[in-house]
Design a protein around this motif. Sequence first.
Motif, PDB file in Angstrom:
ATOM      1  N   THR A   1     -40.996 -28.987 168.733  1.00  0.00           N
ATOM      2  CA  THR A   1     -39.879 -29.314 167.841  1.00  0.00           C
ATOM      3  C   THR A   1     -39.990 -28.540 166.543  1.00  0.00           C
ATOM      4  O   THR A   1     -38.999 -28.002 166.027  1.00  0.00           O
ATOM      5  CB  THR A   1     -39.849 -30.829 167.546  1.00  0.00           C
ATOM      6  OG1 THR A   1     -39.839 -31.546 168.776  1.00  0.00           O
ATOM      7  CG2 THR A   1     -38.638 -31.205 166.723  1.00  0.00           C
TER       8      THR A   1
ATOM      9  N   ASN B   1     -39.004 -24.985 167.144  1.00  0.00           N
ATOM     10  CA  ASN B   1     -37.556 -24.886 167.345  1.00  0.00           C
ATOM     11  C   ASN B   1     -36.817 -24.974 166.016  1.00  0.00           C
ATOM     12  O   ASN B   1     -35.894 -24.195 165.750  1.00  0.00           O
ATOM     13  CB  ASN B   1     -37.086 -25.997 168.284  1.00  0.00           C
ATOM     14  CG  ASN B   1     -35.650 -25.813 168.735  1.00  0.00           C
ATOM     15  OD1 ASN B   1     -35.112 -24.710 168.708  1.00  0.00           O
ATOM     16  ND2 ASN B   1     -35.024 -26.896 169.148  1.00  0.00           N
ATOM     17  N   TYR B   2     -37.226 -25.907 165.150  1.00  0.00           N
ATOM     18  CA  TYR B   2     -36.597 -26.053 163.834  1.00  0.00           C
ATOM     19  C   TYR B   2     -36.746 -24.768 163.022  1.00  0.00           C
ATOM     20  O   TYR B   2     -35.788 -24.273 162.416  1.00  0.00           O
ATOM     21  CB  TYR B   2     -37.234 -27.216 163.073  1.00  0.00           C
ATOM     22  CG  TYR B   2     -36.720 -28.595 163.439  1.00  0.00           C
ATOM     23  CD1 TYR B   2     -35.960 -28.793 164.588  1.00  0.00           C
ATOM     24  CD2 TYR B   2     -36.999 -29.704 162.656  1.00  0.00           C
ATOM     25  CE1 TYR B   2     -35.496 -30.050 164.935  1.00  0.00           C
ATOM     26  CE2 TYR B   2     -36.540 -30.978 162.998  1.00  0.00           C
ATOM     27  CZ  TYR B   2     -35.795 -31.137 164.137  1.00  0.00           C
ATOM     28  OH  TYR B   2     -35.332 -32.384 164.480  1.00  0.00           O
TER      29      TYR B   2
END
Length: 422
Positions: A102, A105-106
């Motif tokens: 995550t 991805n951010y």
Amino acid sequence: MAERRDTKNRLLGKGEYQKSDGRYMYRYVDHNGNSRFVYSWTLTQTDRAPKGKHSGKCLRELEKEIAKDLQDKIDTFNADRLTLNDMFDRYMEQKIELKLSTRSNYKCRYNKHIRDSIGRRRISEIKYSDIRKFYNHCLYKQGLGIGSVKLLHIILHPIFEIAVRDEYIRTNPTSNVLNEIKKKGKFEVTKKHALTEEEQKVFLNFIKSDEKYSFWKPLFTVLLGTGCRIGEVAGLTWDDCDFKNKTINIRRNLVIVPDEVTGKCKHYISTTKTSAGKREIPMFDVVKEALLEERKKQMQIGFNESIIDGCSGFVFSNKNRKVIGSRQVNKIIKQIICKYNFKEVNLAETQRREPILLPHFSVHNLRHTFCTRMCENETNIKIIQDIMGHSDIKTTMDVYNEATRDKKKQSFENLEGKIVLQ
């Protein structure tokens, strides 16, 4: 205290000064007790800035804003020095609970779409209209889907929320922007569709019969027979497979994440997507046979050699005896679809019939397919939710409602002319 006047002989108020170069200055003390200064080339709104100088806001407008900020305890001085990029970097440092995938991805999304555009602007000057303009630019100029813009919103909203709580700004400029855009635009979120029973059979039968792709038959059988996410299947080890009790234990997720320093992709062991993701799935006979077939094959060609974060003995391997990933599997699915459809079109032409073509889909559609088959044949929603590892039963219900709606239509088609007799 002696009166102070400017070069136009106007009386200057408390904290107001005019410097030798003609600029006006206002001195004040912030709510932390620090002396601060603001400057302007004009004193009032009717003044004109010297030639070649940017007028901007007049000093007395700035004074009113400062007075309001002091009353509301807004830290204007630091807010004027912090960019959105600064706030994002602070935010990511604080979000220690984010999973590695995550986090990556951010950062990837932010760096690609925000950092070099609105990210360079000061946090204090970004307004609702600026966010709206940015989202519209992403949608209509860059061609991003509403789902991608929603992800950017998920990143930006908490950043501005922190800025509000830290008293840099009064309100969150991202609030309700996305909802307003959705209301005014007709956006369709691409929905994952399940394969039909016929498509599912065609897909598996082609893999079984094809010399090149039969290598992957056990993998696709397990994906279609368990409903697991690709990361969960890729992270399966032989220790997770209890052949005696015919169960599979889902304990981990194998993810591919770019290294923050080198940028090269690496495999990591992660926890399951949610706490509900840790689960035990009963084996269908066909799944057990597929796993035993895979084991027998690896006894001949060699077992998986990958060791990731201390974990080894992975069930599925590529032809180089390394772990698999979603990109590789999606590439294989695309190749299978293209090869099958090409053959089917030619065969249907010679047999003078309509071809049965496979739609383009990703590996995640196989999970959706399993869930749909479960919903078509199982009425206990909690069992389906547990098998799928859904943390929110709404996710299960969405699939269930769609699947049962199709079954109801099919049922009524079969009953046509049998209920209302004429």
